[in-house]
Design a protein around this motif. Structure first.
Motif, PDB file in Angstrom:
ATOM      1  N   GLU A 172      -7.366  -4.338  -0.915  1.00 35.06           N
ATOM      2  CA  GLU A 172      -8.510  -4.982  -0.267  1.00 35.06           C
ATOM      3  C   GLU A 172      -8.610  -6.471  -0.589  1.00 35.06           C
ATOM      4  O   GLU A 172      -8.921  -7.288   0.280  1.00 35.06           O
ATOM      5  CB  GLU A 172      -9.806  -4.274  -0.683  1.00 35.06           C
ATOM      6  N   GLU A 173      -8.323  -6.828  -1.825  1.00 33.85           N
ATOM      7  CA  GLU A 173      -8.439  -8.235  -2.232  1.00 33.85           C
ATOM      8  C   GLU A 173      -7.166  -9.034  -1.982  1.00 33.85           C
ATOM      9  O   GLU A 173      -7.154 -10.243  -2.207  1.00 33.85           O
ATOM     10  CB  GLU A 173      -8.801  -8.307  -3.715  1.00 33.85           C
ATOM     11  N   HIS A 174      -6.112  -8.359  -1.541  1.00 32.75           N
ATOM     12  CA  HIS A 174      -4.830  -9.053  -1.409  1.00 32.75           C
ATOM     13  C   HIS A 174      -4.169  -8.747  -0.067  1.00 32.75           C
ATOM     14  O   HIS A 174      -2.971  -8.459   0.009  1.00 32.75           O
ATOM     15  CB  HIS A 174      -3.915  -8.670  -2.581  1.00 32.75           C
ATOM     16  N   SER A 175      -4.954  -8.837   1.000  1.00 32.88           N
ATOM     17  CA  SER A 175      -4.443  -8.530   2.340  1.00 32.88           C
ATOM     18  C   SER A 175      -3.334  -9.501   2.759  1.00 32.88           C
ATOM     19  O   SER A 175      -2.448  -9.143   3.539  1.00 32.88           O
ATOM     20  CB  SER A 175      -5.577  -8.551   3.363  1.00 32.88           C
ATOM     21  N   ASP A 176      -3.375 -10.732   2.227  1.00 36.29           N
ATOM     22  CA  ASP A 176      -2.319 -11.702   2.557  1.00 36.29           C
ATOM     23  C   ASP A 176      -0.954 -11.204   2.101  1.00 36.29           C
ATOM     24  O   ASP A 176       0.056 -11.449   2.767  1.00 36.29           O
ATOM     25  CB  ASP A 176      -2.607 -13.060   1.900  1.00 36.29           C
ATOM     26  N   LEU A 177      -0.922 -10.501   0.981  1.00 34.26           N
ATOM     27  CA  LEU A 177       0.359  -9.983   0.480  1.00 34.26           C
ATOM     28  C   LEU A 177       0.842  -8.805   1.309  1.00 34.26           C
ATOM     29  O   LEU A 177       2.052  -8.609   1.470  1.00 34.26           O
ATOM     30  CB  LEU A 177       0.216  -9.591  -0.992  1.00 34.26           C
ATOM     31  N   ILE A 178      -0.088  -8.030   1.848  1.00 34.50           N
ATOM     32  CA  ILE A 178       0.309  -6.951   2.749  1.00 34.50           C
ATOM     33  C   ILE A 178       0.902  -7.547   4.018  1.00 34.50           C
ATOM     34  O   ILE A 178       1.897  -7.054   4.551  1.00 34.50           O
ATOM     35  CB  ILE A 178      -0.898  -6.033   3.057  1.00 34.50           C
ATOM     36  N   GLY A 179       0.307  -8.639   4.470  1.00 34.33           N
ATOM     37  CA  GLY A 179       0.860  -9.357   5.619  1.00 34.33           C
ATOM     38  C   GLY A 179       2.244  -9.901   5.317  1.00 34.33           C
ATOM     39  O   GLY A 179       3.153  -9.847   6.163  1.00 34.33           O
ATOM     40  N   TRP A 180       2.409 -10.439   4.111  1.00 32.86           N
ATOM     41  CA  TRP A 180       3.728 -10.950   3.699  1.00 32.86           C
ATOM     42  C   TRP A 180       4.755  -9.822   3.743  1.00 32.86           C
ATOM     43  O   TRP A 180       5.885 -10.014   4.215  1.00 32.86           O
ATOM     44  CB  TRP A 180       3.646 -11.521   2.276  1.00 32.86           C
ATOM     45  N   LEU A 181       4.365  -8.648   3.277  1.00 37.09           N
ATOM     46  CA  LEU A 181       5.281  -7.507   3.220  1.00 37.09           C
ATOM     47  C   LEU A 181       5.701  -7.079   4.620  1.00 37.09           C
ATOM     48  O   LEU A 181       6.868  -6.721   4.842  1.00 37.09           O
ATOM     49  CB  LEU A 181       4.620  -6.349   2.472  1.00 37.09           C
ATOM     50  N   ARG A 182       4.787  -7.125   5.565  1.00 36.21           N
ATOM     51  CA  ARG A 182       5.130  -6.775   6.951  1.00 36.21           C
ATOM     52  C   ARG A 182       6.165  -7.756   7.515  1.00 36.21           C
ATOM     53  O   ARG A 182       7.097  -7.360   8.209  1.00 36.21           O
ATOM     54  CB  ARG A 182       3.872  -6.781   7.826  1.00 36.21           C
ATOM     55  N   THR A 183       5.975  -9.041   7.206  1.00 34.06           N
ATOM     56  CA  THR A 183       6.936 -10.048   7.674  1.00 34.06           C
ATOM     57  C   THR A 183       8.287  -9.853   6.989  1.00 34.06           C
ATOM     58  O   THR A 183       9.343  -9.962   7.627  1.00 34.06           O
ATOM     59  CB  THR A 183       6.405 -11.462   7.392  1.00 34.06           C
ATOM     60  N   PHE A 184       8.245  -9.556   5.685  1.00 31.53           N
ATOM     61  CA  PHE A 184       9.485  -9.302   4.950  1.00 31.53           C
ATOM     62  C   PHE A 184      10.251  -8.140   5.579  1.00 31.53           C
ATOM     63  O   PHE A 184      11.472  -8.201   5.732  1.00 31.53           O
ATOM     64  CB  PHE A 184       9.157  -8.993   3.483  1.00 31.53           C
ATOM     65  N   GLU A 185       9.534  -7.086   5.942  1.00 32.39           N
ATOM     66  CA  GLU A 185      10.189  -5.906   6.512  1.00 32.39           C
ATOM     67  C   GLU A 185      10.865  -6.222   7.845  1.00 32.39           C
ATOM     68  O   GLU A 185      11.900  -5.648   8.173  1.00 32.39           O
ATOM     69  CB  GLU A 185       9.172  -4.783   6.699  1.00 32.39           C
ATOM     70  N   LYS A 186      10.298  -7.152   8.603  1.00 35.60           N
ATOM     71  CA  LYS A 186      10.939  -7.562   9.853  1.00 35.60           C
ATOM     72  C   LYS A 186      12.261  -8.262   9.571  1.00 35.60           C
ATOM     73  O   LYS A 186      13.218  -8.143  10.332  1.00 35.60           O
ATOM     74  CB  LYS A 186      10.013  -8.482  10.645  1.00 35.60           C
TER      75      LYS A 186
END
Length: 198
Positions: A172-186
């Motif tokens: 919840e406090e680190h949604s930017d890192l979840i976004g980073w992970l999605r980009t990394f997976e691409k």
């Protein structure tokens, strides 16, 4: 080459991702480091994973030692050539590896001690370190350029381990890192198969 590793280990995951990215031929041998199998302790007196066994009979450990060995091989580089960029990648890797050490300490404290002997202040201290790491990374999310490097793989492995063992405690406090992970997976589609998992 043979890699002694475990699917849940974030350090194993980091090295396995790097090997796949570099298109290295590696045979993965899953080991239980807690059982201390001969193939592991005979090649690494620390009995830790990952441990790389090279074709010429050399044992290489720990994960950063293996990553730098990969970087010196012919083919793709695993770290930037420019010194400043390389330093940034190495510091990111060290930060994420250090956070993984803290997270593993929490898991082991709960797993290997009886309930009445679990020392909550120790767990709290380790979690505070991991949270500071996440806060720092969220405040300045690492960039993903054209090429991936060792720091990226370390961060992806750390986030994968958090998803595996600490789900619901950090997202919840680190949604930017979840976004980073999605980009990394691409950029690295093999991530779901290599991230820390049971």
């Amino acid at each position: 080459m043979k890699l002694l590793c475990a699917p849940t280990s974030p350090f194993s995951s980091k090295v396995r991702m790097a090997a796949r990215y570099l298109e290295l031929e590696i045979t993965e041998i899953r080991v239980d480091s807690n059982a201390g199998p001969a193939i592991l302790v005979d090649n690494n007196p620390l009995g830790k994973i990952p441990t790389l066994l090279t074709k010429d009979g050399i044992s290489i450990f720990d994960s950063r030692g293996i990553m730098h060995y990969f970087d010196r091989m012919k083919g793709k580089r695993l770290y930037p050539a420019k010194q400043r960029k390389r330093t940034e990648a190495e510091v990111l890797e060290a930060l994420c590896d250090g956070a993984c050490d803290c997270l593993l300490s929490i898991v082991y404290e709960r797993r290997f001690r009886t309930e009445e002997k679990v020392f909550q202040p120790w767990i709290d201290r380790q979690w505070a370190k991991a949270k500071r790491t996440l806060d720092q990374l969220s405040a300045d999310v690492p960039k993903l350029g054209k090429k991936l490097h060792g720091g990226h793989f370390a961060l992806a492995a750390m986030l994968g381990y958090l998803q595996l063992r600490f789900e619901g405690q950090w997202e919840e406090e680190h949604s930017d890192l979840i976004g980073w992970l999605r980009t990394f997976e691409k950029k690295f589609p093999d991530y779901p198969a290599i991230k820390p998992q049971v």
